[in-house]
Design a protein around this motif. Structure first.
Motif, PDB file in Angstrom:
ATOM      1  N   PRO A  99      26.669  -0.657  38.796  1.00 25.15           N
ATOM      2  CA  PRO A  99      25.381  -0.445  37.989  1.00 25.15           C
ATOM      3  C   PRO A  99      25.290   0.233  36.699  1.00 25.15           C
ATOM      4  CG  PRO A  99      25.912   1.268  39.867  1.00 25.15           C
ATOM      5  CD  PRO A  99      27.176   0.300  39.643  1.00 25.15           C
ATOM      6  N   SER A 100      25.484  -0.521  35.921  1.00 28.51           N
ATOM      7  CA  SER A 100      25.646  -0.177  34.410  1.00 28.51           C
ATOM      8  C   SER A 100      24.414   0.271  33.772  1.00 28.51           C
ATOM      9  CB  SER A 100      26.876  -1.052  33.688  1.00 28.51           C
ATOM     10  OG  SER A 100      26.301  -2.268  34.045  1.00 28.51           O
ATOM     11  N   VAL A 101      23.662   1.003  34.294  1.00 32.38           N
ATOM     12  CA  VAL A 101      22.383   1.253  33.937  1.00 32.38           C
ATOM     13  C   VAL A 101      22.634   2.291  32.405  1.00 32.38           C
ATOM     14  CG1 VAL A 101      20.207   2.222  34.157  1.00 32.38           C
ATOM     15  CG2 VAL A 101      21.429   1.085  36.015  1.00 32.38           C
ATOM     16  N   SER A 102      22.170   1.802  31.410  1.00 34.31           N
ATOM     17  CA  SER A 102      22.634   2.482  30.105  1.00 34.31           C
ATOM     18  C   SER A 102      21.420   3.493  29.661  1.00 34.31           C
ATOM     19  CB  SER A 102      22.852   1.561  29.139  1.00 34.31           C
ATOM     20  OG  SER A 102      21.563   0.688  28.772  1.00 34.31           O
TER      21      SER A 102
ATOM     22  N   VAL B  88      21.871   8.460  31.630  1.00 31.38           N
ATOM     23  CA  VAL B  88      23.141   9.000  31.695  1.00 31.38           C
ATOM     24  C   VAL B  88      23.998   9.147  33.135  1.00 31.38           C
ATOM     25  CG1 VAL B  88      22.925  10.079  29.519  1.00 31.38           C
ATOM     26  CG2 VAL B  88      22.370  11.360  31.710  1.00 31.38           C
ATOM     27  N   LYS B  89      23.299   9.286  34.064  1.00 30.20           N
ATOM     28  CA  LYS B  89      24.104   9.518  35.422  1.00 30.20           C
ATOM     29  C   LYS B  89      24.908   8.323  35.879  1.00 30.20           C
ATOM     30  CE  LYS B  89      20.693   8.715  39.153  1.00 30.20           C
ATOM     31  NZ  LYS B  89      19.337   9.095  39.023  1.00 30.20           N
ATOM     32  N   TYR B  90      24.501   7.038  34.975  1.00 28.35           N
ATOM     33  CA  TYR B  90      25.369   5.956  35.327  1.00 28.35           C
ATOM     34  C   TYR B  90      26.177   5.674  34.241  1.00 28.35           C
ATOM     35  CZ  TYR B  90      21.661   4.687  38.825  1.00 28.35           C
ATOM     36  OH  TYR B  90      20.919   4.818  39.906  1.00 28.35           O
ATOM     37  N   ARG B  91      26.393   6.576  33.378  1.00 25.88           N
ATOM     38  CA  ARG B  91      27.328   6.519  32.245  1.00 25.88           C
ATOM     39  C   ARG B  91      28.585   6.319  32.686  1.00 25.88           C
ATOM     40  NH1 ARG B  91      25.814   7.509  27.195  1.00 25.88           N
ATOM     41  NH2 ARG B  91      24.022   6.660  27.981  1.00 25.88           N
ATOM     42  N   LYS B  92      29.217   6.641  33.594  1.00 28.13           N
ATOM     43  CA  LYS B  92      30.523   6.438  34.148  1.00 28.13           C
ATOM     44  C   LYS B  92      30.802   4.839  34.646  1.00 28.13           C
ATOM     45  CE  LYS B  92      32.560  10.917  35.724  1.00 28.13           C
ATOM     46  NZ  LYS B  92      32.749  11.543  36.835  1.00 28.13           N
ATOM     47  N   GLU B  93      29.341   4.277  35.312  1.00 28.80           N
ATOM     48  CA  GLU B  93      29.478   3.085  35.711  1.00 28.80           C
ATOM     49  C   GLU B  93      29.614   2.115  34.486  1.00 28.80           C
ATOM     50  OE1 GLU B  93      29.871   2.161  38.669  1.00 28.80           O
ATOM     51  OE2 GLU B  93      29.558   4.203  39.718  1.00 28.80           O
ATOM     52  N   CYS B  94      28.651   2.666  33.513  1.00 31.98           N
ATOM     53  CA  CYS B  94      28.917   1.823  32.105  1.00 31.98           C
ATOM     54  C   CYS B  94      30.265   1.570  31.699  1.00 31.98           C
ATOM     55  CB  CYS B  94      27.977   2.317  31.134  1.00 31.98           C
ATOM     56  SG  CYS B  94      26.164   2.234  31.486  1.00 31.98           S
ATOM     57  N   VAL B  95      30.912   2.750  31.506  1.00 29.46           N
ATOM     58  CA  VAL B  95      32.364   2.642  31.305  1.00 29.46           C
ATOM     59  C   VAL B  95      33.524   1.745  32.064  1.00 29.46           C
ATOM     60  CG1 VAL B  95      34.465   4.114  30.886  1.00 29.46           C
ATOM     61  CG2 VAL B  95      32.285   5.031  30.153  1.00 29.46           C
TER      62      VAL B  95
ATOM     63  N   MET C 103      25.045  -1.002  25.705  1.00 28.45           N
ATOM     64  CA  MET C 103      24.196   0.100  25.272  1.00 28.45           C
ATOM     65  C   MET C 103      22.829  -0.836  25.008  1.00 28.45           C
ATOM     66  SD  MET C 103      24.366   3.538  26.071  1.00 28.45           S
ATOM     67  CE  MET C 103      23.174   3.880  24.993  1.00 28.45           C
ATOM     68  N   GLU C 104      23.130  -2.073  24.957  1.00 27.43           N
ATOM     69  CA  GLU C 104      22.158  -2.935  24.670  1.00 27.43           C
ATOM     70  C   GLU C 104      20.681  -2.601  25.214  1.00 27.43           C
ATOM     71  OE1 GLU C 104      19.531  -6.434  23.796  1.00 27.43           O
ATOM     72  OE2 GLU C 104      19.834  -5.465  25.663  1.00 27.43           O
ATOM     73  N   GLU C 105      20.380  -2.417  26.387  1.00 26.80           N
ATOM     74  CA  GLU C 105      19.110  -1.906  26.797  1.00 26.80           C
ATOM     75  C   GLU C 105      18.555  -0.524  26.438  1.00 26.80           C
ATOM     76  OE1 GLU C 105      17.625  -4.357  28.295  1.00 26.80           O
ATOM     77  OE2 GLU C 105      18.980  -5.501  29.266  1.00 26.80           O
ATOM     78  N   SER C 106      19.505   0.045  25.724  1.00 24.95           N
ATOM     79  CA  SER C 106      18.924   1.606  25.358  1.00 24.95           C
ATOM     80  C   SER C 106      19.264   1.387  23.912  1.00 24.95           C
ATOM     81  CB  SER C 106      20.073   2.639  26.041  1.00 24.95           C
ATOM     82  OG  SER C 106      19.712   2.277  27.243  1.00 24.95           O
TER      83      SER C 106
ATOM     84  N   GLU D  93      21.533  17.609  24.282  1.00 26.66           N
ATOM     85  CA  GLU D  93      22.842  17.410  24.422  1.00 26.66           C
ATOM     86  C   GLU D  93      23.607  16.172  24.166  1.00 26.66           C
ATOM     87  OE1 GLU D  93      24.170  18.233  28.574  1.00 26.66           O
ATOM     88  OE2 GLU D  93      22.484  19.700  28.718  1.00 26.66           O
ATOM     89  N   GLN D  94      24.730  16.557  23.831  1.00 27.41           N
ATOM     90  CA  GLN D  94      25.676  15.392  23.081  1.00 27.41           C
ATOM     91  C   GLN D  94      26.222  14.619  24.207  1.00 27.41           C
ATOM     92  OE1 GLN D  94      24.597  15.259  20.086  1.00 27.41           O
ATOM     93  NE2 GLN D  94      26.712  14.842  19.411  1.00 27.41           N
ATOM     94  N   VAL D  95      26.091  13.246  24.521  1.00 30.29           N
ATOM     95  CA  VAL D  95      26.620  12.403  25.610  1.00 30.29           C
ATOM     96  C   VAL D  95      27.238  11.583  25.068  1.00 30.29           C
ATOM     97  CG1 VAL D  95      25.916  11.243  27.445  1.00 30.29           C
ATOM     98  CG2 VAL D  95      24.420  13.230  27.227  1.00 30.29           C
ATOM     99  N   LYS D  96      28.752  11.333  25.598  1.00 30.34           N
ATOM    100  CA  LYS D  96      29.474  10.171  24.959  1.00 30.34           C
ATOM    101  C   LYS D  96      28.885   8.808  25.532  1.00 30.34           C
ATOM    102  CE  LYS D  96      34.395   9.511  24.133  1.00 30.34           C
ATOM    103  NZ  LYS D  96      33.928   9.245  22.780  1.00 30.34           N
ATOM    104  N   LEU D  97      29.018   7.889  24.380  1.00 30.19           N
ATOM    105  CA  LEU D  97      28.565   6.575  24.671  1.00 30.19           C
ATOM    106  C   LEU D  97      29.440   5.756  25.322  1.00 30.19           C
ATOM    107  CD1 LEU D  97      26.919   6.223  21.098  1.00 30.19           C
ATOM    108  CD2 LEU D  97      25.624   5.906  23.109  1.00 30.19           C
TER     109      LEU D  97
END
Lengths: 526, 526
Positions: free
Chosen positions: B79-82, B85-92, B214-217, B122-126
């Motif tokens: 579930p790579s929902v960009s 941020v709670k799905y950020r790990k899934e994006c990675v 990150m296209e959807e964002s 807050e700074q969130v890693k892309l």
């Protein structure tokens, strides 16, 4: 000087440690109030228990503070959100948990099935209602206590500083969803009963309990249970008084007893433009978008000053009498502190105290709550929602009847929709509950006032509330008895909001208040 | 008669089984199109590979259909929902998964760090960007392929019939979030490469990959990577063509190649009345509610017919020339099927075909997407939201510049806000991406058209799109080369919506299309 004052003085003077503990949790503001106000108290005969027992009970409560917090922590940890069916099991678990607690204090309990609710065409089982009886002494007064075990939704991402379903103590406050609305007060009754047991004293009244788990979702199924089952079964036959603790002080320092509530008329305005959500790039410019229609319709309902635009909505509002008008002038209410507590730049009605109180208590208000079906997440979702449901509600007041208000709103919305002329589908539905008022001069209210003075050493305000607890009216109707709202929490507890809390002070003193209330009611003639 | 037609005829006649398999998945509508259209094809020299290899590749693709579905299932399950941020790990995880796949086909890959994004202070890693290179033969053409691995949010409760992150096949369709946008197409490239390998054939072109998450964002961090890092490093130096498969056919049966996209200007209109949400019973009638203001402001933006109300917004829209106007008349587009596919009662512009197409492609549109911070759940939540963020966007078109559009919107909103006269706080921010057009007569487009005809036996429409892929412009700028959009999915795939799907036909034929496209581009002069 009354025995009550003597009792208070003794209590303060004779047990220094106990008094010190109590004083430490009182605000300066409160401590400075003149104790002489208590001299107006004239308690009636007290056949069942010597008044001297209360200080022992209060000490017991203070000694057990940590265990009371622990039990509230357990209750808050059960996410009994009634509005979302995915938490339905947690609601049932919450009811069963509370059943266990009532059994432990010796109550006879029953889980009453109240049937199903319909959600999106599906039948979903409602959580059962917990009904209990404790004591059956015909010489004692019987009080019916109502409370609710469900809570409003809460997510940390809504803006909570801590996990909503984990009770956290900070700066003398217990933060957690349901801490003040209404798990803290419900447990308050349990602790008060336990405190009588703890000091080896018989409970001075009989108790009946009705604890539901759908209050935040319109108390579905409860009216039928109360009126069509419990009443014919004789549940209310020996009830003398009804007490509900599910509201709040007006401010943060002065206790109150509540004799009036606004009702509510909640609306679901649904507009559909497509059978699914659409990509705004692909479809934007080619469809009549439902959101455009909904925003237009929602914009017809209320002006920027809060004036409701629905034709005729103010016509049946009870006229303001000179006597009632005077009542507002004496109420202790700091509008600047109120404004500051919510971080508003400016209050409505230019912050005028009387106007603010009247618009909380005796005039209707309309709030736009949100939109279901539209984008609500953080970030830039580029969707054209296919179906959206605008949510708004009107807090209704004496003498507005829900049916009349609903008709006015439906007529107005239909007229505006016809004028708007969209090809989309629009439907509007409503759920409503009547406003409620009681006579604050009733002996039941006087008993509660005495109990309050005993704990807080001040005269409680006789207040009304802007919120709605529709079951109040049903309980009045089912029992035919005087109903009283005895708030435990403070006016800044943020029920329904992020960072809901109950002050440790309100929780612990509230338990004592409930114990004292049971004692004071026991002295009333049957 | 061209060799291309001969090739097609041979392909249909000489391998009955293969041809039958292909025909079975074509719609009747499509089969009935006259094959003679193919006679217009004039392919150039083909130095690197005999055209006869394509039928073998197509057969290989058909034989491996199940494994392609399986791989898409794996990709959809992440579930790579960009946007959340709670799905950020899934994006990675998604990026790393795809890196593994590229490595398997022999590509040299790299995960490029693109820094941080700021969310609520807050700074969130892309997630990193996956960059890859496959082949380095100076005699071959080099294509840069862009795709994205992130998806729009999706919850079953949004109205999905099946779990959004579980690929489910039904009626020849593969349902799942990301199936068509854009995991299916990204995997299509992988499968096309594998098919060449599978038949023992060398890849006829060199490939370079840019796959982001990150296209959807708003493709955060990507522009800097492309323009400030990859370009100076020489990544684009040997790139001859750029291809993106991240859009859709106009309808459901006829393929197209896309030479234009609308841009987007996305707005966040934030209004705050209190530092937290408030109970509407307790506070209703005493505060200037943020929702009332926001609904008023959102109602100023667009009328019921979709006409944008922002002053001056249409002034810079490219005038419609007679030549362009004529183009719309020949496009194959069934407005009634379009209306029916989305379940709308009536389309905008009275359903006029040319007007519908022009309002999708060449005129701006404004959509109201939703409200963050307000009640969005089912049920009757009685909250006065403290802070709400209205989301809306304008799809912008040639010759609207994002900066100019943003200024017009800001000026308009500020003017309306001043007129409204609320004491609450209002702020508006924007994210924008330019519109894009390319020359559809370029040899690159002709090569893609030949590939399309080979697979779908029909002349593709040269289309534009209402959606936005801002990276298209950045890739055009970074490479200085012709950029082409080669859609895989159909017009009813419901990207961004509930029940997103890709047809099995589009997925499998799309893989063949990509393989044929690589072949056709290999024949272009360097």
């Amino acid at each position: 000087m009354t025995s009550c004052l003597i009792r208070s003085v003794k209590y303060i003077c004779n047990d220094i440690k106990f008094a010190a503990a109590r004083v430490s949790c009182l605000t300066k503001n409160y401590i400075n109030r003149p104790v002489c106000r208590i001299s107006s108290v004239t308690p009636k005969e007290h056949p069942k228990m010597a008044d001297r027992i209360l200080p022992q009970i209060f000490k017991y409560v203070d000694d057990n503070t940590e265990s009371y917090k622990q039990l509230l922590k357990e209750a808050v940890a059960i996410p009994s959100v009634s509005s979302d069916v995915k938490y339905r099991k947690e609601c049932v678990r919450m009811v069963e948990w509370m059943q266990g607690k009532l059994k432990e204090v010796g109550a006879t309990t029953e889980l009453r099935d109240v049937g199903y609710q319909t959600i999106a065409g599906e039948q979903v089982k409602l959580p059962p209602v917990l009904v209990g009886v404790l004591g059956n002494d015909s010489k004692k007064n019987t009080i019916c206590i109502y409370g609710h075990l469900d809570v409003q939704p809460a997510l940390k991402s809504d803006g909570w500083e801590t996990e909503p379903f984990e009770l956290v103590e900070r700066d003398g406050k217990l933060f957690g969803r349901g801490s003040t609305d209404d798990k803290g007060p419900v447990l308050g009754w349990l602790h008060a009963i336990n405190a009588y047991k703890g000091v080896g004293e018989e409970l001075p009244v009989n108790l009946k309990f009705v604890f539901e788990c759908m209050e935040e979702s319109g108390s579905e199924g409860l009216d039928e249970l109360l009126l069509e089952k419990l009443k014919p079964e004789g549940f209310f036959k020996d009830v003398d008084y009804v007490c509900i603790s599910d509201n709040y002080w007006l401010g943060t320092t002065k206790p109150c007893i509540t004799y009036g509530l606004r009702g509510i008329s909640y609306y679901f305005l649904e507009i559909e433009c497509a059978k699914m959500d659409l990509h705004s790039g692909v479809y934007g410019g080619t469809v009549h978008e439902a959101m455009t229609d909904l925003i237009h319709m929602m914009n017809q309902l209320v002006d920027k000053n809060g004036r409701i635009q629905v034709t005729g909505i103010y016509d049946s509002v009870a006229p303001l009498t000179e006597n009632e008008k005077k009542l507002y002038t004496t109420i202790d209410f700091d509008t600047e502190a109120y404004r500051h507590s919510i971080g508003a730049t400016k209050l409505a009605h230019n912050g005028d105290k009387e106007q603010i109180l009247m618009h909380r208590w005796r005039y209707p208000s309309l709030s736009l709550h949100g939109i279901e079906g539209a984008a609500f997440q953080p970030g830039a979702k580029t969707v054209i929602p296919g179906k959206v449901i605008g949510k708004f509600s009107i807090r209704i007041v004496p003498n507005q009847e829900p049916e009349e208000v609903e008709k006015l709103v439906f007529d107005y919305v239909n007229k505006k929709w016809a004028e708007h002329g969209s090809p989309n589908k629009m439907t509007i539905t409503a759920q409503s509950g009547r406003a409620w008022t009681e006579n604050p001069d009733h002996p039941h209210y006087q008993a509660a006032a005495r109990a309050t003075r005993l704990i807080y050493l001040t005269e409680p305000d006789m207040s009304r509330e802007g919120g709605s607890i529709p079951v109040t009216i049903t309980l009045q109707e089912a029992s035919g008895r005087n109903v009283l709202l005895l708030p435990m929490g403070a006016g800044d507890d943020m029920a329904h909001s992020q960072n809901e809390k109950i002050n440790v002070r309100n929780y612990i003193e509230g338990i004592k208040l409930f114990a004292a209330y049971l004692h004071e009611v026991s002295k009333l003639s049957k």
